[in-house]
Design a protein around this motif. Structure first.
Motif, mmCIF file in Angstrom:
data_model
loop_
_atom_site.group_PDB
_atom_site.id
_atom_site.type_symbol
_atom_site.label_atom_id
_atom_site.label_comp_id
_atom_site.label_asym_id
_atom_site.label_seq_id
_atom_site.Cartn_x
_atom_site.Cartn_y
_atom_site.Cartn_z
ATOM 1 N N VAL A 468 -17.871 -125.443 -11.579
ATOM 2 C CA VAL A 468 -17.915 -126.089 -10.281
ATOM 3 C C VAL A 468 -18.580 -125.213 -9.228
ATOM 4 C CG1 VAL A 468 -15.622 -125.247 -9.698
ATOM 5 C CG2 VAL A 468 -16.490 -127.285 -8.583
ATOM 6 N N LEU A 758 -8.028 -125.350 -1.247
ATOM 7 C CA LEU A 758 -8.026 -126.272 -2.386
ATOM 8 C C LEU A 758 -7.818 -125.546 -3.702
ATOM 9 C CD1 LEU A 758 -10.902 -128.665 -1.372
ATOM 10 C CD2 LEU A 758 -8.451 -128.889 -0.985
ATOM 11 N N GLY A 759 -7.513 -124.294 -3.629
ATOM 12 C CA GLY A 759 -7.155 -123.599 -4.854
ATOM 13 C C GLY A 759 -8.244 -122.734 -5.453
ATOM 14 N N GLN A 764 -13.950 -117.025 -7.452
ATOM 15 C CA GLN A 764 -14.780 -118.226 -7.531
ATOM 16 C C GLN A 764 -15.718 -118.329 -6.329
ATOM 17 O OE1 GLN A 764 -11.404 -120.901 -8.245
ATOM 18 N NE2 GLN A 764 -12.523 -121.674 -10.012
ATOM 19 N N LEU B 123 -12.737 -131.764 -6.794
ATOM 20 C CA LEU B 123 -12.916 -130.341 -6.515
ATOM 21 C C LEU B 123 -11.737 -129.439 -6.907
ATOM 22 C CD1 LEU B 123 -15.132 -128.567 -5.508
ATOM 23 C CD2 LEU B 123 -14.351 -128.930 -3.183
ATOM 24 N N PRO B 124 -10.504 -129.752 -6.492
ATOM 25 C CA PRO B 124 -9.400 -128.845 -6.839
ATOM 26 C C PRO B 124 -9.213 -128.718 -8.351
ATOM 27 C CG PRO B 124 -8.707 -130.443 -5.201
ATOM 28 C CD PRO B 124 -10.051 -130.879 -5.676
ATOM 29 N N LEU B 126 -11.606 -129.102 -10.637
ATOM 30 C CA LEU B 126 -12.707 -128.312 -11.177
ATOM 31 C C LEU B 126 -12.491 -126.838 -10.886
ATOM 32 C CD1 LEU B 126 -15.719 -130.612 -10.275
ATOM 33 C CD2 LEU B 126 -14.675 -130.245 -12.508
ATOM 34 N N LEU B 127 -12.020 -126.555 -9.674
ATOM 35 C CA LEU B 127 -11.761 -125.152 -9.331
ATOM 36 C C LEU B 127 -10.704 -124.570 -10.261
ATOM 37 C CD1 LEU B 127 -11.851 -125.324 -5.447
ATOM 38 C CD2 LEU B 127 -13.397 -124.029 -6.911
#
Ligand code: ATP
Ligand code: MG
Lengths: 851, 240
Positions: A468, A758-759, A764, B123-124, B126-127
């Motif tokens: 991502v 969002l984690g 990352q 998104l969350p 995938l992260l």
């Protein structure tokens, strides 16, 4: 004053809020300016203020008389018999090697007895030992002693010292009789009596140059004509220093090309300033709106952003000047070596940092900055009042017109292709340069479309491949399309330059290597010791070839002789080979494609010559044409029977039969020997035998392999400076990328903070910025490679051909290119490390609630 | 816990606190001065409980949410998410915890404008390296009644729709704790009410522990627990 305060608050202060980015930008400009200045200064020192080392002790004359191979002494007599008050100074001019330092020095022979008194009184020679006055006899004895020399102070010897000098192929023991007064040019000169010099050089009966001082207020041109008529046809009368002028002219193309290369780093810098100002305009759109709403005029907004550019340019230039001065010291050595081996013996002058070059550097820095800021500053001017009201929820996305830009790119590209087909203008490849500029501009315009296309592809592919983070990275690059495009254009320009010059040099190198393989048919080559230079032709003792030929293992010895001449106002080399000792060449190097034996056969005993490609190109002559050459006191016509490839020297070569040349210039001493070893004989054994025979002569023996290696070494040294320039351009671009990535991080901090909510792990975030750097690098490498390929075609087939007259075969230097592109790619990714760290360290709590 | 609404089970769930703040203080040192944003706050929130956090601006609501979501850490006191003390975790473990347990919704939506609606929701996941992001995202969009809008970009949506996307995104990884900081603050009252309903409904259906900081009086009416704050302290907790 209030204006200034506002400028400081709204423009200058924000710059300092991102000190690292500011520093990177200023340094990028500084490097660009420094390189331009360094090349300018070094060029001036090494070649620009070129002042033949032979001009030492030659000041204050009006005319000079020269003849290829030397003017006969009878010319001096003729001049002396003139019933006019002419001051005539015959000179021997050659070189000697100081055996202590291996340094090559100018050796000048003057008629010291005839004009010693005048010289001594005028210049103060021997003034220091005037106190312990010698008797006249003693003085005259010293003057007549063939071992006596006078030297310039830079040699660091004092009267009475002995100095061993290598003159031609023999070492001679000399006694220093005096030290010459310090000359302005910082040259090292050895002065001898002219008779002693003739003896030492083994050139009796000829002088190299006769300087003439005309009576006061004489018309120089009239006198030149008058004296020319008196003297034999081959002897040329010209204004003093004409040779220096010729050499300067010859060096001009060399300097031009280096100077243009030096501008590439500045072009890269221009892209970066454009980007910096664009970023600050985009960021401050709401602010601009507010300022406009409370009373600022459009022109003030324009001035503010141009002012920002001026500050960047000025700061960069101020740092660039001392940096350039430092870089010049390094560059001058490389350039001087190249000038020596390719063009003419010279000694680099001192590097002079004049006010004018400082002013030029400042002007270049500020000028480039303002020029590249114009378009974004104009955009700032257009910002409407309502932009102030746009509560910055959604970032303003800079407008781009991919389609329109692509059309512009196509038009520019077509114009570039057209310009590349135009002939040279005023002897310079002006249209070639224009074509490169057009192509770079075309690439810049095509960039948004390319970036958009590739990042869309990348988003798909990389998202799958790298996760991502890659998806986010490519999206964000595509979202700030204009910013990304400018960055990619900057780096791509640097990469393109690297690729194109890499291909050009690689092709050139390959061509030279291939040519050398055909070129050296003999087994061993001999020349006098000392550094070789394009215009120095020391000779080998006459008796040596015979001795070597008598050795049992030697099949034949070819004697080559070279003279430094001037043809049509350009320096050239006249050479002869012994066609009786002709050996088969491997391949034809002739334009006609005829075998060497056939072409060379036509030279035997005839007034026929072959000329090198640069000669043919420079003087617009081809096979079948007739050229008139001055040889000693004679002037004769020669027919060009063919043109041959020659990459050894940029100065033109004219080659004829030894017997023919000897008719005009009877000096039998060769400058080089080519030894053919008898079949089934050990070359090393023969080499040893030659060394024994040549004992007492300072001769260097090379195998064909040695010579090839030597040629490649000189070649690589010649282009070392090019590599250095490329490296600087790439460094500038990579710094720009680092700075721009920092800006990107700052501008996207809200988003980066959100990702943490969002984690996203800090790793990352870091990876995301690094992928962005990697994508930028990839795009720039792709675009740069494509652009570089086209530029290399222009370099190889247009600029190089039109500047130097060489035909180069195109060749891909795969390993070099792959290595260079990898390095650039890695550098780009590494440049993302710091911004990535900044991004990872952002406090998500702080940035998420920022407006 | 699929079959709910048995009274004793509800009681049991309430006793099982997912989130627990114990005597939490949070101090900021700004310009030499010490600001106490939270001052001895204790609060327990369990699955399916909807907590409304009210109080004047600057009373510490956002700070409480940050501390509760392991985005920030108490100066003294304890924050337990499940059985994990947030202060005792290293950076990677904190991230891990947020990924698994916490979802955030913001006043200003905070969608990524470079991503489509669906990509925002994915998104969350995938992260966190979840391969089934696509399906989960579609499902979440269904939860918030945005079926069929997945391919749009955020700027093609209304404010209410954007906030729904943000809620869908906050629920993407099925967090146990949902933290919403004035989610209706940027919306008109009708849309705001709809968002409030949605949050309540999802809290019930998905059994999340939801804390919503708000200035809206409607929230007080629908919540299970009303927490009134003042100057970093909890002034009053009203459960119903
Ligand atoms: N990073 C910080 N540094 C210093 N003080 C801070 C920081 N963050 C918050 N504060 C202070 O902590 C207190 C609580 O802030 P917080 O953001 O939690 O208030 P809030 O209740 O969310 O207000 P609002 O309803 O306006 O959003 C405030 O007094 C604020 O000034
Ligand atoms: Mg708040």
């Amino acid at each position: 004053m209030p204006r200034l305060k506002l400028f400081y608050r709204l423009i200058v202060r924000p710059l300092f809020r991102e000190p690292i980015r500011l520093a990177l930008m200023v340094l990028a400009v500084a490097l660009g300016v420094a390189v331009v200045l360094a090349i300018d200064l070094a060029g001036n020192a090494a070649a620009g203020s070129f002042h033949s080392s032979m001009e030492s002790l030659a000041g204050g004359n009006d005319l000079e008389v020269v003849a290829p191979g030397g003017a006969p002494e009878s010319v001096v007599a003729t001049l002396a018999e003139q019933p006019h008050p002419l001051r005539i100074t015959p000179r021997m001019e050659d070189f000697a090697v100081d055996t202590r330092t291996q340094e090559t020095l100018s050796l000048i022979g003057l008629d010291l007895i005839a004009e010693g008194s005048r010289y001594v009184s005028e210049s103060g020679v021997a003034a220091e030992d005037s106190r312990n006055r010698q008797t006249i006899e003693e003085s005259i004895q010293e003057l007549e002693d063939p071992k006596s020399i006078w030297v310039s102070p830079s040699l660091g010897v004092k009267p009475g010292d002995h100095l061993k000098l290598l003159i031609n192929d023999a070492v001679q023991d000399c006694i220093v009789r005096g030290v010459l007064p310090q000359s302005s040019a910082n040259e090292s000169v050895i002065l001898m009596d002219i008779a002693a010099a003739q003896r030492a050089l083994n050139r009796h009966g000829r002088v190299d140059r006769i300087l003439i001082k005309l009576p006061e207020n004489a018309n120089i041109e009239e006198w030149r004509k008058k004296l020319s008529e008196l003297l034999p046809a081959g002897v040329e009368v010209r204004p003093q220093g004409a040779g220096t002028q010729e050499n300067r002219k010859m060096l001009a193309a060399f300097r031009w090309n280096l100077r243009l290369l030096s501008y590439i780093a500045l072009v890269v810098g221009a892209f970066l300033i454009y980007n910096t100002i664009s970023v600050s305009v985009v960021r401050r759109r709401p602010e601009i709106g507010i300022v406009r709403a409370i009373g600022a005029g459009r022109n003030e907004v324009l001035a503010a952003f141009l002012g920002e550019a001026v500050c960047l340019g000025l700061a960069g230039a101020l740092i660039g000047v001392p940096l350039g001065r430092i870089m010049a010291s390094g560059a001058v050595k490389l350039m001087a070596a190249t000038v020596d081996s390719l063009y003419v013996s010279s000694r680099p002058g001192a590097i002079g940092l004049s006010w004018s070059s400082v002013a030029l550097a400042l002007a270049v820095g500020v000028g480039v900055a303002v020029a590249s800021a114009l378009s974004p500053a104009r955009e700032a001017m257009q910002v409407s009042l309502t932009d102030a009201m746009a509560q910055g929820r959604r970032e303003y996305i800079a407008q781009t017109h991919k389609g329109r830009d692509l059309i512009v790119a196509a038009i520019l590209g077509a114009l570039g292709a057209f310009a590349a087909r135009m002939p040279a203008f005023a002897g310079k490849p002006m249209f070639g340069y224009l074509a490169t500029i057009l192509l770079i501009a075309a690439a810049a315009y095509a960039m948004p479309a390319l970036v958009n296309f590739v990042s869309q592809l990348a988003a798909q592919a990389l998202g799958k491949l790298l996760g991502v983070e890659a998806l986010l990275a490519s999206r964000s690059l595509a979202a700030s399309l204009r910013r990304t495009s400018v960055l990619v254009a900057a780096l791509a320009t640097a990469v393109a330059m690297m690729v194109s010059v890499g291909i050009m040099v690689g092709s050139f190198r390959q061509t030279v290597v291939a040519w050398m393989n055909d070129q050296l048919p003999a087994d061993l080559y001999l020349r006098p010791a000392g550094d070789p230079a394009a215009d120095r032709h020391p000779t080998i003792s006459v008796e040596l070839p015979g001795k070597i030929a008598a050795l049992p293992g030697v099949a034949a010895v070819n004697r080559l002789r070279a003279y430094e001449i001037s043809y049509n106002g350009m320096p050239a080399t006249l050479a002869s080979v012994d066609l009786r000792v002709l050996r088969a060449y491997r391949n034809s190097n002739f334009f006609s494609g005829r075998p060497a034996a056939q072409v060379l056969g036509q030279l035997r005993g005839q007034n026929n010559v072959i000329v090198s490609e640069p000669f043919s190109y420079k003087h617009h002559v081809k096979a079948g044409d007739t050229i008139a050459l001055s040889l000693g006191e004679y002037r004769a016509s020669f027919r060009i029977v063919d043109v041959y490839c020659d990459y050894a020297s940029e100065r033109g070569y004219i080659l004829m039969d030894r017997d023919v040349l000897l008719k005009y210039l009877p000096d039998p001493a060769p400058t080089n020997l080519a030894v053919f070893v008898a079949p089934s004989t050990d070359v090393d054994q023969v080499r040893k035998e030659i060394q024994e025979v040549a004992a007492g002569h300072r001769i260097l023996i090379f195998s064909d392999r040695d010579l090839r290696k030597e040629a490649v070494r000189i070649f690589d040294r010649t282009f070392a400076i090019t590599y250095a320039l490329e490296a600087v351009a790439v460094v500038v671009a990579v710094m720009g990328i680092a700075g721009a990535l920092i800006a990107l991080v700052i501008d996207r901090r809200r988003e980066l903070g959100l990702l943490r909510f969002l984690g996203a792990a800090t790793g990352q975030i870091r990876k995301m910025i690094l992928v962005e750097a990697g994508l930028l690098g990839l795009l720039a490498n792709l675009a740069g490679f494509a652009l570089g390929y086209f530029l290399s075609l222009i370099l190889v087939f247009v600029i190089n051909k039109q500047s130097f007259g060489w035909t180069i075969r195109f060749h891909w230097p795969f390993a070099v290119l792959l290595g260079a592109l990898t390095v650039v790619y890695l550098a780009t990714v590494i440049s993302g490390l710091y911004p990535a760290r900044v991004a990872a360290r952002l406090n998500p709590l702080e940035v998420i609630h920022e407006q | 816990m699929e079959n709910d609404d048995l009274p004793e089970e509800r009681a049991a769930v309430r006793r099982m606190a997912i989130l627990s703040l114990q005597a939490v203080t949070k101090e900021y040192a700004s310009e030499g001065q010490c600001v106490r944003a939270l001052d001895g706050v204790s609060l327990e929130v369990s699955a399916g409980e909807f907590v409304a956090l009210v109080g004047r601006s600057g009373c510490g609501k956002s700070t409480l949410l940050h501390v509760a979501g392991a985005m920030d850490f108490p100066s003294t006191g304890l924050v337990l998410i499940g059985d994990k003390n947030t202060s005792a975790l290293n950076d990677a473990q904190q991230t891990e915890l947020r990924r698994e347990k916490v979802g955030f919704v913001f006043q200003s939506f905070q969608l990524l404008h470079t991503l489509t609606v669906q990509e925002n929701v994915e998104l969350p996941l995938l992260l966190a390296g979840n391969p089934a992001a696509r399906e989960a995202a579609l499902e979440r969009l269904h939860w918030v009644d945005l079926d069929g809008l997945g391919a749009r970009y955020p700027h093609q949506l209304s404010g209410g729709q954007m906030q729904r996307v943000a809620i869908a995104r906050a629920l993407a990884h099925s967090p146990r704790i949902l933290l919403a900081d004035e989610p209706t603050g940027n919306l008109d009252s009708t849309t705001g009410a709809a968002i409030l309903d949605l949050l309540v409904r999802l809290t019930r259906e998905r059994k999340t522990a939801t804390i919503m900081a708000t200035h809206s009086p409607e929230a007080a009416a629908v919540c299970d627990t009303l927490v009134r704050m003042r100057d970093g302290r909890i002034e009053e907790i009203t459960r119903r």
